[in-house]
Design a protein around this motif. Structure first.
Motif, short mmCIF file in Angstrom:
data_model
loop_
_atom_site.label_atom_id
_atom_site.label_comp_id
_atom_site.label_asym_id
_atom_site.label_seq_id
_atom_site.Cartn_x
_atom_site.Cartn_y
_atom_site.Cartn_z
N ALA A 137 0.83 -1.20 0.00
CA ALA A 137 0.00 0.00 0.00
C ALA A 137 0.87 1.26 0.00
CB ALA A 137 -0.93 0.00 1.22
N GLU A 138 1.96 1.25 0.78
CA GLU A 138 2.88 2.40 0.79
C GLU A 138 3.54 2.58 -0.56
OE1 GLU A 138 5.74 2.23 3.93
OE2 GLU A 138 4.20 2.11 5.48
N ARG A 139 3.95 1.48 -1.19
CA ARG A 139 4.58 1.57 -2.52
C ARG A 139 3.60 2.13 -3.53
NH1 ARG A 139 6.16 -3.82 -5.40
NH2 ARG A 139 3.95 -3.71 -5.82
N HIS A 140 2.36 1.69 -3.45
CA HIS A 140 1.33 2.19 -4.37
C HIS A 140 1.11 3.69 -4.15
CE1 HIS A 140 -2.17 2.20 -6.94
NE2 HIS A 140 -2.86 2.76 -5.97
N ALA A 141 1.11 4.11 -2.88
CA ALA A 141 0.91 5.53 -2.57
C ALA A 141 2.08 6.36 -3.06
CB ALA A 141 0.72 5.71 -1.07
N GLN A 142 3.29 5.81 -3.00
CA GLN A 142 4.47 6.55 -3.44
C GLN A 142 4.53 6.68 -4.96
OE1 GLN A 142 6.90 8.06 -1.56
NE2 GLN A 142 5.64 7.60 0.22
#
Length: 101
Positions: free
Chosen positions: A53-58
């Motif tokens: 989820a963090e990678r997608h947000a970044q």
């Protein structure tokens, strides 16, 4: 003879009882290890989902634009700022010619 047989049978019962206790202890220990491993697996799965989820947000366009603006000091393109390669080559040649004089 009968006393010897009773003694051997008593030894066999004691040894089988000790083996039974040992196997029950091993089974409990293995069950605890499996439970710990499953809990660790659940924790790692939760971490994996959080990191995805963090990678997608970044990787969102807004985030990429913000990083380009702040860290790389880039700016949005506009017709006033466009410089073609020919213009750049001509400017470099003029600069070299002016420096040679």
């Amino acid at each position: 003879m009968l006393g010897r047989l009773n003694f051997v049978l008593l030894l066999v019962v004691l040894v089988s009882g000790m083996v039974l206790v040992r196997s029950a202890y091993d089974a409990r220990r293995l069950f605890t290890e499996v439970d710990r491993a499953q809990a660790e697996g659940r924790r790692l799965e939760a971490d994996s989902q959080r990191l995805q989820a963090e990678r997608h947000a970044q990787a969102t366009n807004l985030r990429v634009e913000q990083v380009a603006r702040e860290r790389l000091k880039m700016r949005a393109i506009s017709p006033n700022v466009i410089q073609t390669a020919d213009d750049h080559a001509a400017a470099a040649a003029a600069t070299k010619a002016g420096a040679a004089r």
